[in-house]
Each structure stands twice: as C-alpha cells, then as structure tokens.
Write a protein that holds these residues in place. Structure first.
Motif, PDB file in Angstrom:
ATOM      1  N   LYS A   1      15.874   5.850  67.345  1.00 20.76           N
ATOM      2  CA  LYS A   1      16.297   4.638  67.170  1.00 20.76           C
ATOM      3  C   LYS A   1      14.504   3.204  66.894  1.00 20.76           C
ATOM      4  CE  LYS A   1      18.170   0.040  68.514  1.00 20.76           C
ATOM      5  NZ  LYS A   1      18.668  -1.273  69.608  1.00 20.76           N
TER       6      LYS A   1
ATOM      7  N   PHE B   1      13.535  -0.681  64.788  1.00 23.20           N
ATOM      8  CA  PHE B   1      13.750  -1.851  65.074  1.00 23.20           C
ATOM      9  C   PHE B   1      13.205  -2.818  63.345  1.00 23.20           C
ATOM     10  CE2 PHE B   1      15.706  -3.294  69.192  1.00 23.20           C
ATOM     11  CZ  PHE B   1      15.328  -1.600  70.235  1.00 23.20           C
TER      12      PHE B   1
ATOM     13  N   HIS C   1      17.621  -1.036  64.591  1.00 20.81           N
ATOM     14  CA  HIS C   1      18.301  -1.977  65.231  1.00 20.81           C
ATOM     15  C   HIS C   1      18.098  -3.449  63.934  1.00 20.81           C
ATOM     16  CE1 HIS C   1      18.928  -5.656  67.780  1.00 20.81           C
ATOM     17  NE2 HIS C   1      18.671  -6.117  67.092  1.00 20.81           N
TER      18      HIS C   1
ATOM     19  N   VAL D   1      22.903   0.576  64.332  1.00 24.65           N
ATOM     20  CA  VAL D   1      23.730   0.138  65.920  1.00 24.65           C
ATOM     21  C   VAL D   1      24.278  -1.354  65.685  1.00 24.65           C
ATOM     22  CG1 VAL D   1      21.991   2.005  66.972  1.00 24.65           C
ATOM     23  CG2 VAL D   1      21.326  -0.296  66.468  1.00 24.65           C
ATOM     24  N   HIS D   2      25.426  -1.148  66.515  1.00 25.62           N
ATOM     25  CA  HIS D   2      25.630  -2.530  66.643  1.00 25.62           C
ATOM     26  C   HIS D   2      26.157  -3.544  66.032  1.00 25.62           C
ATOM     27  CE1 HIS D   2      21.663  -3.522  67.646  1.00 25.62           C
ATOM     28  NE2 HIS D   2      21.265  -2.777  68.793  1.00 25.62           N
TER      29      HIS D   2
ATOM     30  N   SER E   1      21.967  -9.046  71.315  1.00 25.74           N
ATOM     31  CA  SER E   1      21.008  -9.080  69.999  1.00 25.74           C
ATOM     32  C   SER E   1      21.898  -7.968  69.195  1.00 25.74           C
ATOM     33  CB  SER E   1      19.451  -9.375  69.493  1.00 25.74           C
ATOM     34  OG  SER E   1      19.668 -10.669  70.582  1.00 25.74           O
TER      35      SER E   1
HETATM   36 ZN    ZN Z   1      19.638  -2.937  68.903  1.00 28.50          ZN
END
Ligand code: ZN
Ligand code: DUC
Ligand code: ZN
Ligand code: ZN
Length: 461
Positions: free
Chosen positions: A150, A152, A183, A238-239, A288
């Motif tokens: 992951k 960001f 992210h 993600v999300h 977030s």
């Molecule tokens: Zn995240």
C-alpha cells in the motif's frame, strides 16, 4: 474429527442451493445433496440458515501506530470481534516507518500478531520510504507471502509518496507480479485546505470532511490509474468513497486495465451529516477518506453490482472516543483518523441484500470470494469446496439485532452504527474446522489463527 453441517442453504459467489457440508479436521471433505451423509462425530443443524464461506476482511489496522496513538484493537481483541461478525480471515497492514526497512517491519508485525489471533491472517505492506533497499525488499516480501503494497498519495510527511516514488514502486510491482494498493487522496492540496480552515478558526470535526473534497479523491484516483497504466502494474484502490473516483475506476476497467477497487460499509451507510453531529460527536466519524454526502451512496451500491467495486473491506482502525479522539478536541486535524467496523461488515452488507441493493451471491463474492482471489488465498479461502479450509459461517437471515457499543466485541468505547437495526445474524463460525463462535458464545482462542503466506492476485490478465 468429522463435522456435518446439515439442512442449510449453501452460498457461493454464483448462487445458493440446499446442501450438506462435511468437514474433516481442518478442511471441507464434501458438499453433498441434503441427507446424503448421516454419519459424523458432530452434527450442526443449519435448517433455515445460510452456510457460507467465512468473510475475508482485506483491510484492517490492528494495534497500528497512527496520529500520535495506536488503534485500540489488538490482534487478539480485533480478530475475536471479527469472528463474532462472521469474518474468518483478515489481511492487516504492516507499516514501514520512514527510515526502517520492509524486512524489519514485517518481522515486527509477525511478533505483534503471532500467537494472538483467533482467526487466520495475512499482511499487506505499507511502503512509506521508497529507496533502492525498499524496492529490492519488495521481492523478499513477496517471497514471504506478502504480495501487496500500500502507498499513500495523502499524509505528506508521514506515509506520503511522490508520483516519482509511486512510479518506481509500480515498476517493481510490475516486474514481480505484485499489487500496488493506493490511498488516493491529493494530500498536498488537502494539507493546504486544512491549514486554511484552521487559520480561519474552523476547528470542529466536520472540517475534516470539508477539507478533503471528493474531487481530490477523484483526481488522485485518476492519477494513480495513469501511473499504473504507464508502468503496466496492477492497481487496487483502497477505501473508495467518492463517485468521481468510481468513474475513474470504471473507465479504466472498461479500457481493459488491471484496476480494482474496494469500498467500505461506512461509505455505504454513513455520511458527512454524521461528521457534522453537534459538539464533538462528529469525531467518532473521522476517517480518511472522509464520509461523503449521501448522494455518493447510490453510486457505490451500483459499483458493487457492476463489479467496478469488487471488494468490501472495513478499514477497521478504531480509536476510543474518550481518550483518543479527544486528542483533536480543539483541532480536527489532530483527531486520529479511523473508525471501528471489523465486526459488522457481513451484517451491514447482508442488509444490502435485504434492501435489494445486491444479490446474495454478490454478498458472498464481495465479502469473501473476491478478496480471496484478489489477494492470492483462493481456493484455500473464499469458497466451500472439497479441500478448502473449513472457514464456514452459519448465518440466520431472519434473526434481528441492534448494533451497539453495549454489545459489540471490538475494543472501542463507541459504535459508529449505534442503534442500527439489522436483519440477519451470525449463528455459528468455524475456523479451519473448529467452532469458534456458536449461540453459546465465543469458544475460540488467541493463537488458533495462523499466518497466511499469499500468492499473487488471481485476476491479472
Ligand atoms: Zn488509507
Ligand atoms: N485512513 C484511516 O482513516 N485510518 C487509517 C489509515 C487511513 O488511511
Ligand atoms: Zn524476529
Ligand atoms: Zn486503511
């Protein structure tokens, strides 16, 4: 030891049919016509209930150091709560601190989780320091069964990577067949908006949402997709919370790119109106990306139906209201980002079945089968089939429950879903053939859960 689960309706990603399931020791031995087998050491009566593969939550943060504190669930408490809610596998995030190596990070996370988990678990790796060593270590991680990384585009100074760093990591992912998880929020622009809000004296929790507009999630998502396109790397957003981001994902998928996305229950059920609750209540809903305007919810449900959203994960990252959210009482930017949810994902998405938003098959697919295939765990996980791990949930679709901090098992002092009325409830949960939740309670133990080395994504074309 032979356990026969009889009389139920067995669910899979392709449908539902009446069948019995024979479990032998840790795995599924047979799925048969109802009544075909009668002999076993132990019979579980699933009459009137669903029998489905255990949930896989591919996005959790147990005991994660973040925002000057640490998320409130340990691997022990968080995996027990997951089990109560019908989740039998989590994939948690090991977090590289700047200046640390991926190898040392992975080792630390093995020490945290080892011997603690009630259910099986795997790791993704958060890469926050891209350099030659880190890039090389992405290969070592993949060999050790950590095949997803992951990154960001948000949180400058903490986890943030520049486009150039992302590009380099994507090239390495392409080379090794690993997945980059993103992210996607434009953290540089967001930090400017946050500074402006604070300078203007706007310090309440709702400003967390107002300074992270959905268009900046859309922008970052589109940018990540372009970087993935240039490098040929697969990408998993993600999300995903915003309609603008979903459009970018849908367009990339229509164009044949290996782009995937997950959303989370909080984006399907909660909104910026929760962040705007009076007083400091909104702090409970600070995560977030932030909770969005309600209009996004219909798009997200559509995305789940069309498979532009392939997975539902929780981003479970609980912080207690009393001691932890309190850190941001006078400054919304200091409220630890994250919400609890690992226990409620299966129930909340079943509510989507009840409401006619998704089919039963899609419930199983987005919450179990696809996460297994996306992250290299299939067919060991994500399906009830001969040879698969006997991670099985017996679910009563007609039982009623009300979600509340009074009754949940997560180690956090509030529920983001306080008072939610749910139709459907977990009856019994098996983890590798062992009953760990039943109507008489939790009978699992920390340390039963094993680390799962994962293969690569099984969707790549
Ligand atoms: Zn995240
Ligand atoms: N978002 C959160 O809300 N918490 C943990 C990390 C993240 O990206
Ligand atoms: Zn060690
Ligand atoms: Zn997260």
């Amino acid at each position: 030891m032979r356990t026969l689960i009889k009389g139920g309706t067995v669910l899979s990603a392709t449908g539902a049919s009446p069948a019995d399931v024979l479990v032998e020791d840790e795995t599924v031995a047979a799925v048969t016509a109802p009544g075909f087998l009668t002999d076993a050491d132990h019979i579980l009566d699933a009459t009137g209930k669903y029998v489905l593969p255990g949930g896989i939550d591919a996005h959790t943060h147990m005991e994660m150091p973040f925002g000057g504190t640490q998320s409130a669930d340990t691997f022990a408490t968080g995996t027990e709560a997951a089990a109560w809610g019908g989740t039998t596998t989590i994939i948690d995030f090991a977090v590289q601190a700047k200046g640390s190596t991926l190898t040392a990070t992975l080792d630390r996370w093995h020490h945290k989780a080892g011997g603690e988990c009630a259910i099986d678990y795997g790791f993704h790796m958060i890469v926050s320091d891209v350099n030659d060593t880190t890039l090389k270590e992405m290969e070592t991680c993949a060999e050790a069964g950590v095949t997803s990384f992951k990154m960001f585009m948000a949180y400058p100074g903490v986890f943030y990577s520049t486009d150039g760093e992302i590009l380099r990591a994507m090239q390495k992912a392409r080379e090794t067949g690993s997945m980059i998880m993103m992210h996607a929020e434009n953290g540089i622009a967001i930090d400017e908006l946050v500074a402006q809000a604070l300078a203007a004296g706007r310090s309440e929790p709702v400003n967390h949402g107002l300074t992270r507009p959905s268009s900046l999630e859309g922008e970052a998502t589109a940018r990540a997709i372009r970087l993935a396109q240039v490098t040929g790397a697969p990408l998993y957003i993600v999300h995903l919370s915003a309609a603008e981001a979903l459009s970018a994902v849908a367009e990339a998928r229509d164009g044949g790119q290996n782009v995937f996305a997950e959303t989370c229950p909080q984006y399907l059920y909660l909104s910026i109106e929760d962040l705007a609750r009076p007083g400091f209540e909104g702090a409970k809903y600070v995560a977030s990306p932030p909770l969005r305007e309600k209009r996004h919810q219909a798009d997200l449900w559509r995305g789940l139906r069309t498979n532009d959203l392939s997975v539902v994960s929780t981003d479970h990252c609980p912080f207690c209201f009393k001691e932890q959210k309190e850190l941001g009482r006078d400054d919304f930017s200091k409220i630890p980002n994250g919400m609890p949810g690992v226990e409620h994902r299966m129930d909340l998405l079943h509510q989507g079945v009840v409401a006619g938003e998704i089919s039963l098959a899609r419930w199983v697919e987005t919450c179990s089968t696809t996460p297994a295939r996306m992250f290299g765990l299939y067919p060991r996980k994500g399906v009830i089939a001969p040879g698969s791990d006997a991670d099985i949930v017996i679910y009563d679709p007609n039982a009623k429950q009300v979600l509340s901090a009074e009754t949940h098992h997560m180690n956090v002092d509030y529920s983001a879903y306080e008072g939610f009325e749910i139709t459907g409830k977990v009856d019994t949960v098996l983890s590798r053939g062992t009953v760990i939740v039943s109507p008489s309670g939790f009978s699992g133990r920390g340390g039963h859960g094993k680390f799962l080395p994962r293969e690569h994504c099984q969707y790549l074309t």
